[in-house]
Design a protein around this motif. Structure first.
Motif, mmCIF file in Angstrom:
data_model
loop_
_atom_site.group_PDB
_atom_site.id
_atom_site.type_symbol
_atom_site.label_atom_id
_atom_site.label_comp_id
_atom_site.label_asym_id
_atom_site.label_seq_id
_atom_site.Cartn_x
_atom_site.Cartn_y
_atom_site.Cartn_z
ATOM 1 N N ASP A 186 -5.684 -11.658 2.159
ATOM 2 C CA ASP A 186 -5.318 -10.260 2.395
ATOM 3 C C ASP A 186 -4.992 -9.530 1.094
ATOM 4 O OD1 ASP A 186 -2.982 -11.469 1.711
ATOM 5 O OD2 ASP A 186 -1.877 -10.938 3.538
ATOM 6 N N GLN A 187 -5.437 -10.085 -0.031
ATOM 7 C CA GLN A 187 -5.198 -9.459 -1.331
ATOM 8 C C GLN A 187 -6.371 -9.758 -2.247
ATOM 9 O OE1 GLN A 187 -2.211 -11.611 -3.861
ATOM 10 N NE2 GLN A 187 -1.788 -12.748 -1.982
ATOM 11 N N PRO A 188 -6.521 -9.000 -3.349
ATOM 12 C CA PRO A 188 -7.635 -9.254 -4.278
ATOM 13 C C PRO A 188 -7.595 -10.670 -4.834
ATOM 14 C CG PRO A 188 -6.653 -7.121 -4.706
ATOM 15 C CD PRO A 188 -5.752 -7.805 -3.716
ATOM 16 N N LEU A 189 -8.764 -11.208 -5.100
ATOM 17 C CA LEU A 189 -8.864 -12.602 -5.538
ATOM 18 C C LEU A 189 -9.568 -12.724 -6.875
ATOM 19 C CD1 LEU A 189 -12.075 -13.208 -4.951
ATOM 20 C CD2 LEU A 189 -11.284 -13.643 -2.640
ATOM 21 N N HIS A 190 -9.423 -13.895 -7.483
ATOM 22 C CA HIS A 190 -10.177 -14.272 -8.676
ATOM 23 C C HIS A 190 -11.463 -14.951 -8.199
ATOM 24 C CE1 HIS A 190 -6.832 -13.256 -11.282
ATOM 25 N NE2 HIS A 190 -6.021 -14.002 -10.553
ATOM 26 N N LEU A 191 -12.596 -14.421 -8.617
ATOM 27 C CA LEU A 191 -13.893 -14.889 -8.137
ATOM 28 C C LEU A 191 -14.614 -15.652 -9.248
ATOM 29 C CD1 LEU A 191 -16.053 -14.847 -5.895
ATOM 30 C CD2 LEU A 191 -16.774 -12.599 -6.750
ATOM 31 N N PHE A 192 -15.090 -16.863 -8.912
ATOM 32 C CA PHE A 192 -15.828 -17.711 -9.849
ATOM 33 C C PHE A 192 -17.235 -17.946 -9.291
ATOM 34 C CE2 PHE A 192 -11.405 -18.612 -10.496
ATOM 35 C CZ PHE A 192 -11.239 -19.035 -11.801
ATOM 36 N N GLY A 193 -18.241 -17.952 -10.170
ATOM 37 C CA GLY A 193 -19.593 -18.241 -9.723
ATOM 38 C C GLY A 193 -20.383 -18.975 -10.795
ATOM 39 N N ASN A 194 -21.182 -19.941 -10.365
ATOM 40 C CA ASN A 194 -22.014 -20.730 -11.272
ATOM 41 C C ASN A 194 -23.475 -20.618 -10.854
ATOM 42 O OD1 ASN A 194 -22.746 -24.235 -11.603
ATOM 43 N ND2 ASN A 194 -22.916 -22.721 -13.209
ATOM 44 N N SER A 195 -24.363 -20.319 -11.809
ATOM 45 C CA SER A 195 -25.800 -20.295 -11.565
ATOM 46 C C SER A 195 -26.144 -19.268 -10.478
ATOM 47 C CB SER A 195 -26.280 -21.703 -11.201
ATOM 48 O OG SER A 195 -27.682 -21.756 -11.184
ATOM 49 N N MET A 196 -26.842 -19.693 -9.394
ATOM 50 C CA MET A 196 -27.121 -18.771 -8.301
ATOM 51 C C MET A 196 -25.821 -18.245 -7.707
ATOM 52 S SD MET A 196 -29.178 -19.275 -4.674
ATOM 53 C CE MET A 196 -27.746 -20.032 -3.870
ATOM 54 N N GLY A 197 -24.784 -19.076 -7.700
ATOM 55 C CA GLY A 197 -23.483 -18.615 -7.228
ATOM 56 C C GLY A 197 -22.935 -17.488 -8.079
ATOM 57 N N VAL A 240 -11.794 -7.850 -5.676
ATOM 58 C CA VAL A 240 -12.014 -8.811 -6.767
ATOM 59 C C VAL A 240 -11.128 -8.433 -7.953
ATOM 60 C CG1 VAL A 240 -13.687 -9.834 -8.332
ATOM 61 C CG2 VAL A 240 -14.360 -9.268 -5.992
ATOM 62 N N LYS A 241 -10.227 -9.341 -8.306
ATOM 63 C CA LYS A 241 -9.264 -9.111 -9.386
ATOM 64 C C LYS A 241 -9.838 -9.487 -10.745
ATOM 65 C CE LYS A 241 -4.323 -9.907 -10.164
ATOM 66 N NZ LYS A 241 -3.113 -10.606 -9.623
ATOM 67 N N SER A 242 -10.628 -10.549 -10.792
ATOM 68 C CA SER A 242 -11.333 -10.951 -12.007
ATOM 69 C C SER A 242 -12.578 -11.705 -11.595
ATOM 70 C CB SER A 242 -10.446 -11.832 -12.906
ATOM 71 O OG SER A 242 -10.354 -13.151 -12.394
ATOM 72 N N LEU A 243 -13.525 -11.784 -12.524
ATOM 73 C CA LEU A 243 -14.806 -12.432 -12.246
ATOM 74 C C LEU A 243 -15.132 -13.381 -13.390
ATOM 75 C CD1 LEU A 243 -17.419 -12.634 -10.547
ATOM 76 C CD2 LEU A 243 -18.284 -10.662 -11.829
ATOM 77 N N CYS A 269 -13.642 -4.845 -13.224
ATOM 78 C CA CYS A 269 -12.560 -5.824 -13.379
ATOM 79 C C CYS A 269 -12.833 -6.687 -14.610
ATOM 80 C CB CYS A 269 -12.445 -6.700 -12.131
ATOM 81 S SG CYS A 269 -13.819 -7.851 -11.896
ATOM 82 N N PRO A 270 -11.827 -7.396 -15.129
ATOM 83 C CA PRO A 270 -12.067 -8.304 -16.258
ATOM 84 C C PRO A 270 -13.103 -9.373 -15.911
ATOM 85 C CG PRO A 270 -9.727 -7.956 -15.928
ATOM 86 C CD PRO A 270 -10.413 -7.346 -14.746
ATOM 87 N N VAL A 271 -14.052 -9.579 -16.808
ATOM 88 C CA VAL A 271 -15.142 -10.533 -16.578
ATOM 89 C C VAL A 271 -15.158 -11.543 -17.726
ATOM 90 C CG1 VAL A 271 -17.642 -10.819 -16.374
ATOM 91 C CG2 VAL A 271 -16.528 -8.839 -15.314
ATOM 92 N N LEU A 272 -15.279 -12.821 -17.350
ATOM 93 C CA LEU A 272 -15.431 -13.901 -18.326
ATOM 94 C C LEU A 272 -16.826 -14.487 -18.169
ATOM 95 C CD1 LEU A 272 -14.402 -15.953 -20.430
ATOM 96 C CD2 LEU A 272 -13.431 -17.276 -18.527
ATOM 97 N N LEU A 273 -17.604 -14.454 -19.243
ATOM 98 C CA LEU A 273 -18.973 -14.975 -19.252
ATOM 99 C C LEU A 273 -18.995 -16.273 -20.042
ATOM 100 C CD1 LEU A 273 -20.602 -11.569 -20.179
ATOM 101 C CD2 LEU A 273 -20.779 -12.666 -17.939
ATOM 102 N N ILE A 274 -19.493 -17.349 -19.430
ATOM 103 C CA ILE A 274 -19.518 -18.654 -20.077
ATOM 104 C C ILE A 274 -20.951 -19.187 -20.086
ATOM 105 C CG2 ILE A 274 -18.634 -21.025 -20.013
ATOM 106 C CD1 ILE A 274 -16.160 -19.945 -18.576
ATOM 107 N N TYR A 275 -21.420 -19.534 -21.282
ATOM 108 C CA TYR A 275 -22.778 -20.047 -21.435
ATOM 109 C C TYR A 275 -22.765 -21.324 -22.270
ATOM 110 C CZ TYR A 275 -24.543 -15.593 -19.671
ATOM 111 O OH TYR A 275 -24.809 -14.500 -18.882
ATOM 112 N N GLY A 276 -23.718 -22.218 -21.957
ATOM 113 C CA GLY A 276 -23.845 -23.475 -22.688
ATOM 114 C C GLY A 276 -25.044 -23.480 -23.609
ATOM 115 N N GLY A 277 -24.855 -23.987 -24.809
ATOM 116 C CA GLY A 277 -25.943 -24.040 -25.779
ATOM 117 C C GLY A 277 -27.047 -25.012 -25.410
#
Length: 305
Positions: free
Chosen positions: A108-119, A134-137, A248-256
């Motif tokens: 019932d409140q904004p959430l922190h959303l995580f997604g990997n690849s197609m997710g 969505v509070k952060s992504l 919202c604040p977004v964190l982008l994570i990539y692998g070399g």
């Protein structure tokens, strides 16, 4: 210790501890949902979304590292893990529909959303659709459209082609299991030799279990088609257009060492998302939350601090 079939405790390596599982009826399907163990009920909520061919188990380590910060859930998307497929299509938009209903029923409140690849693509769609929720992504190797064709792009095109996709997967499944396991591990992880043995054993067990599911390979084919359609969408309806609307604040994570998502796209991603920071992990592959969970944990804590 073991409780209700869930293996937990200090004696069990964190990478293979299972979160408690339950079934939630959503959008006409019984969705398997896992809850982060030992998270206080007053913590802010989080939703973890796995990629094509993955499952909720892809988030085991990261969720346990964050159980003092969020009370998270990780579903098996329809057609993957232990959740049967949707009655109709199971692409990015349909998966976002399922998660939107799950989100509204669970929190019932904004959430922190995580997604990997197609997710990650599904998470972008959901965040653009429901910015109030969505509070952060946090996006780990998100499957956003890439201008450069690659071997992976051609593979997805083959999977997305009517009749050909099912044929390709059927022939792949006839390859001896050990060869398919080795190919899968080398495709997903940047440095398999550095992984704890129990994580590789869990990967093997999940691949064997997936082979036995009656609905395979149709959800994988539909997911691949959806990714190809998203890459061909006109600019105003593309995932990049969705990304540009997310404030919202977004964190982008990539692998070399990611063989599925070209990490060079991170420059465009950081430019398009209005409020983004990025983390580049040179030794990581496609699932940084499994290979380098402490680095991902630390970056997320910095994002929300």
């Amino acid at each position: 210790m073991e409780s209700n079939g869930v293996v937990t405790g200090a004696a069990v390596p964190i990478g293979v501890q299972e979160w408690p599982a339950r079934t939630v009826p959503v959008a006409g399907v019984d969705l398997l949902v896992r809850d982060i163990p030992d998270a206080a009920k007053d913590l802010p909520p989080a939703l973890f979304v796995h990629g094509l061919g993955g499952s909720s188990l892809n988030w085991t380590t990261l969720g346990l590292l964050l159980n003092d910060t969020v009370r998270g859930i990780a579903p098996d998307l329809p057609g993957f893990g232990r959740t049967p497929p949707l009655p109709g299509l199971g692409g990015i938009n349909q998966q976002a529909d399922v998660l939107e209903e799950l989100m509204d029923s669970e929190f019932d409140q904004p959430l922190h959303l995580f997604g990997n690849s197609m997710g990650g693509a599904v998470a972008v769609t959901l965040a653009a659709r429901r910015p109030d929720r969505v509070k952060s992504l946090t996006l780990i190797s998100p499957a956003l459209p890439h201008p450069r064709a690659s071997v992976t792009t051609l593979w997805f095109l083959a999977l997305a082609t009517p009749r050909l996709g099912s044929t390709v997967l059927d022939r792949s499944r006839r390859i001896p299991f050990d060869r398919r396991l080795k190919a899968s591990i080398s495709m997903i992880y940047g440095n398999p030799g550095a992984l704890p043995p129990e994580v590789l054993e869990a990967h093997e067990a999940e691949l064997r279990r997936r082979d036995a599911e009656a609905w395979e390979p149709l959800p994988t084919v539909e997911g691949a088609r959806s990714l190809v359609r998203s890459s061909l969408a006109p600019p105003r309806r593309s995932l990049w257009a969705d990304a540009a609307r997310i404030t919202c604040p977004v964190l982008l994570i990539y692998g070399g060492r990611d063989r599925l998502v070209d990490a060079r796209i991170r420059t465009k991603a950081q430019r398009v998302f209005p409020n983004a920071r990025s983390l580049y992990l040179p030794q990581s592959g496609h699932v940084a939350q499994m290979e380098h969970p402490q680095e991902v944990e630390r970056a997320f804590r910095q994002l929300i601090s």
